[in-house]
Structure formats: structure tokens, C-alpha cells
Design an enzyme around this catalytic site. Sequence first.
Site, PDB file in Angstrom:
ATOM      1  CB  THR A  89      -0.926   0.037   1.232  1.00  6.70           C
ATOM      2  OG1 THR A  89      -0.123   0.101   2.414  1.00  6.70           O
ATOM      3  CG2 THR A  89      -1.841  -1.184   1.301  1.00  6.70           C
ATOM      4  CG  ASP A  90      -1.190   4.884  -1.262  1.00  9.69           C
ATOM      5  OD1 ASP A  90      -1.836   4.619  -0.207  1.00  9.69           O
ATOM      6  OD2 ASP A  90      -1.726   5.368  -2.268  1.00  9.69           O
ATOM      7  CB  ALA A  91       1.368   7.529   2.688  1.00  4.45           C
ATOM      8  N   GLY A  92      -1.639   6.179   2.230  1.00  4.13           N
ATOM      9  CA  GLY A  92      -3.067   6.253   2.566  1.00  4.13           C
ATOM     10  C   GLY A  92      -3.720   4.900   2.801  1.00  4.13           C
TER      11      GLY A  92
ATOM     12  CB  VAL B 163      -5.009   3.210  -1.537  1.00  4.93           C
ATOM     13  CG1 VAL B 163      -5.443   2.757  -2.915  1.00  4.93           C
ATOM     14  CG2 VAL B 163      -6.134   3.948  -0.833  1.00  4.93           C
TER      15      VAL B 163
END
Length: 141
Positions: free
Chosen positions: A21-24, A26
Site C-alpha cells: 500500500t501507499d501512505a493512505g 490504498v
Amino acid sequence: MSIETPLSFSRLDIRVYYEDTDAGGVMYYANYLKFFERGRTEWLRRLGVDQSTMAEQEKRIFVVKNVEIQYRKPARLDDLIAIHSTITRVGPASVNFRQSALRDTELLCESGIQVCCVDAQSFRPAAFSNQLRTLLEKAKK
């Protein structure tokens, strides 16, 4: 990971981990391609195709030639997604897959992927062996 058994359809369940995932929270978009690759590889393994042996003994490898991908909804951290794979076409040295990623019944991403068989040294197209072609044709939906 779990895999269903019909030859014309393959399902591989994969959990989305923090590293995906990314920082959010997602799932990073390129990871769908990694998961689709795993789906195809596990399906071939279930059909009895060992890509390492094929490369060593037959001097043939698979390469992705073309990808068409559509992102519908995001996968998120801890989601369990199912990678569905079907063969749509078998050529003399290529095979086309239709693959999708679902969370329960919700479509997240879908793709058409063309994979070609090439000579391991020259990377020029190389025809499937008769045995492999027959196996892929049987698995075609």
C-alpha cells in the site's frame, strides 16, 4: 493463498499487506500486475507447467507482450482479494489471459494480458511445444 480446481478458471486469494500500500493504505496500482502474474504462475503450476524446468530443458520462457488494464475501485490494507484468471486465446507462441481482482463480489481491477513464449537466449518468438499447446487449449474457456 488458495486455488480453485477447474482448469478453465483459476482463483488465487491474496491478502493486501502494508508493503503493498501507499501512505493512505490504498494498494499501489502496479501491485495488481504482480498479483496477476502470481495468478498466472500458480495456474500454470497447477496445470503441471514448471517454468524453471521449461527454461532449463526447452530453452523457452514466457514474457508479457501486452497489457490492457482498467482500475475500478481501490483495494485497501488487509483486504482479501481474489485474482480470477481465464485463457481467452491460444496462438502458436502466445496466450491471452483475462484477469480480474475482486473483493468479495466487487470488481476492483480487470486486465487483458498477452504472454508470449520466446527463446531464452535470443528472445525471439518460439512456438509452444505440442504438449504445452494442448494443455493450454484444454484450459481455454
